[in-house]
Design an enzyme around this catalytic site. Structure first.
Site, PDB file in Angstrom:
ATOM      1  N   TYR A  29       8.621 -26.674 -27.895  1.00 28.36           N
ATOM      2  CA  TYR A  29       7.660 -27.241 -26.945  1.00 28.36           C
ATOM      3  C   TYR A  29       8.415 -28.257 -26.087  1.00 28.36           C
ATOM      4  CZ  TYR A  29       3.121 -29.127 -25.410  1.00 28.36           C
ATOM      5  OH  TYR A  29       2.018 -29.517 -24.679  1.00 28.36           O
ATOM      6  N   TYR A  87       2.556 -24.698 -17.298  1.00 31.56           N
ATOM      7  CA  TYR A  87       2.037 -25.395 -18.471  1.00 31.56           C
ATOM      8  C   TYR A  87       0.697 -24.823 -18.879  1.00 31.56           C
ATOM      9  CZ  TYR A  87       0.945 -29.393 -21.516  1.00 31.56           C
ATOM     10  OH  TYR A  87       0.632 -30.200 -22.575  1.00 31.56           O
TER      11      TYR A  87
END
Lengths: 408, 140
Positions: free
Chosen positions: A296, A346
């Protein structure tokens, strides 16, 4: 049953069989800055694409799981919007960057235990044009800071860049890692994104571009920060047994561990120090078996430390490790092969997991004419498929959750 | 001097946090500590995460500490802080409470170019026109 026996029984029993993005004629890659659509529409488009990809009728879905901090659409409403009327499982988690892995893990558990046959996992958000993480609508700034914020907001400390920059600064000061090292990571992500038609940011950058980008919160430049986008990503999960009769090569879930945890004693340490060895053991793979790594990447330095915490190099050595080409598509451990959250876009981290699925199918969506038929050139001007990709490690934010996916 | 009319948010003390701000007004830095296992905790909480006791007390700490980390904010998310940018935010480990990390700022006029992880600091109190005093830090 002992923990090990349980891990073995769960290992590769469930698979991701479909993936989808919120694509439309106006937005062929699925990511945009201003979708002009409701979050529900984005989610339904991504779910329909995931069902087409799997070769199932959306009405066959009987479960759905998602996570959100702000805007979203509830799983029961999403299933209703897909004409799926026989619902056996829903999970609507309140959480952020740790939840892409956690949510997929829950869907896999629901399928593994037989509660759900075909479970949808999704994350949809108008993350740029709608509710922006860390922002407050104009005019709603607090005159008084309440709750825990009375000890932080009053000092002008608010939002993810400030919070994560504290960790980045400590890392730099204690271990001699430089902003240029952060830049090298960003350059690699962008290089991968330049071969990703879905990516929001595709123009290659240099370390000099990174250094020249404006400072958001020192030590972070703009090019240390992930993007904000409007998008939905979706996956369909079922048993690996059922998966074998479906359209695409199944990608099985070998192991999934973790969840939110108490802050570590040392903020520089990521969750992978603890979870890395565990997820490898549960999946019964060695670190050297991993074909790609999808950490991440909300900011540059966290995934860099995750590489260190997996033991690919020592703490503070990541700059040299990147400079030697180790994280490139043909390197020791290719990372963020589609550009990650910093260059693709995102979807609260879920897009990094979809990319792992594409890579493991050998169907990385790139500039090779035959990508959809898994025909790749490996010419790094156009191709971002990792050679012989068969095992991927994915993580949630700060390495607080981890999952190993495998080409079944 | 910081004031609510200046647009910067001030703390809203509540049942749990009132003693902290009362002490700040008297220019003392206090921290909540579990009465049973003696562990400090911050921000204040009703239940100890270590021994689960609901009994707690407020203990004065010396007001010295070490910079655990710091940042310089150029682009604040809160509009009220925009005119002050760039400004520092420090995270301080107070002496005597090693598991606590306090967010704060350097005091007005402190040489922030001298800030480092590991810098030693001491607390100062900024009195606001609202009668609230805000702890900040001076490099030592």
């Amino acid at each position: 049953m002992t923990h090990n026996t349980q891990a073995k029984a769960f290992r590769d029993a469930t698979s991701v069989v479909g993936i989808g993005y919120s694509r439309s004629k106006e937005c062929p890659g699925g990511f945009s800055r201003n979708s002009g659509e409701s979050v529900m529409t984005l989610i339904l488009r991504s779910a329909l694409e995931a069902c087409r990809d799997a070769g199932i009728d959306p009405a066959e879905l009987d479960g759905a799981a998602t996570y959100a901090l702000s805007d979203s659409a509830a799983p029961d409403a999403v299933l209703a919007g897909l004409g799926a009327n026989e619902i056996n499982y829903i999970s609507n988690l309140f959480g952020g960057g740790n939840y892409p892995v956690v949510t997929l893990m829950q869907a896999a558990h629901a399928v593994y235990t037989g509660v759900s046959k075909f479970c949808l996992v999704y994350r949809g958000m108008n993350g740029r044009s709608g509710s922006r993480i860390g922002h407050r609508p104009a005019g709603s700034e607090p005159v008084k800071a309440m709750g825990p914020e009375q000890f932080s907001t009053i000092y002008g400390f608010s939002g993810p860049p400030s919070r994560y920059a504290l960790t980045a600064r400590r890392y730099m000061d204690l271990f001699g890692v430089s902003s240029e090292d952060f830049g090298r990571w960003a350059v690699n992500s962008r290089s991968n994104a330049s071969k990703n038609p879905r990516a929001t940011m595709r123009t290659p950058i240099t370390v000099e571009d990174h250094q020249a980008s404006r400072i958001i919160v020192d030590p972070y430049h703009l090019l240390d920060c992930c993007l904000e986008t409007d998008v939905s990503c979706a996956m369909v999960v079922t048993t690996t047994e059922r998966a074998r009769d479906l359209k695409k090569p199944p990608v099985s879930i070998s192991a999934a561990v973790g969840g939110p945890t108490f802050p570590p004693d040392e903020i520089v340490d990521t969750g992978l120090r603890r979870l890395g060895p565990r997820v490898l053991a549960e999946a019964d793979v060695d670190r050297s078996d991993l074909s790609l790594f999808m950490p991440y990447d909300n900011f540059t330095d966290y995934p860099m430390r995750m590489v260190e915490d997996m033991g690919w190099c020592q703490r503070g050595e990541i700059g040299g490790f990147i400079a030697e080409g180790n994280v490139t598509l043909d390197g020791k451990i290719p990372v963020l092969t589609q550009g990650g959250l910093m260059s693709e876009g995102y979807a609260h981290g879920l897009n990094n997991l979809l990319e792992a699925v594409q890579q493991l199918r050998h169907e990385a969506e790139d500039l090779c004419p035959g990508w959809l038929k898994a025909a790749h050139t490996y010419d790094r001007d156009v191709c971002r498929q990792v050679r012989n990709a068969d095992v991927a490690l994915c993580t949630g934010v700060e390495g607080l959750s981890a999952m190993i996916l495998r080409r079944a | 001097m910081q004031s609510s009319s200046g647009g910067l948010p001030l703390p809203q003390a509540d049942e749990l946090t009132q003693p902290y701000w009362d002490a700040a007004t008297a220019h003392k830095l206090v921290l909540q500590r579990c009465s049973q296992c003696r562990l400090f905790r911050h921000p204040p909480a009703k239940i100890c995460a270590s021994c689960y006791s609901e009994e707690s007390e407020w203990a004065e700490v010396e007001g010295r500490g070490t910079v655990y980390s710091y940042v310089i904010v150029y682009q604040p998310l809160l509009p009220a802080f925009q005119s002050r940018a760039p400004y520092d935010v420090v995270q301080v480990t107070p002496d005597g409470a090693p598991n606590v990390r306090l967010i704060g700022n350097l005091a007005e006029g402190e040489p922030r170019e001298r800030l480092q992880v590991g810098s030693t600091v001491e607390v100062v109190f900024d009195d606001t026109s609202d009668g609230i005093s805000i702890p900040r830090w001076r490099l030592t």
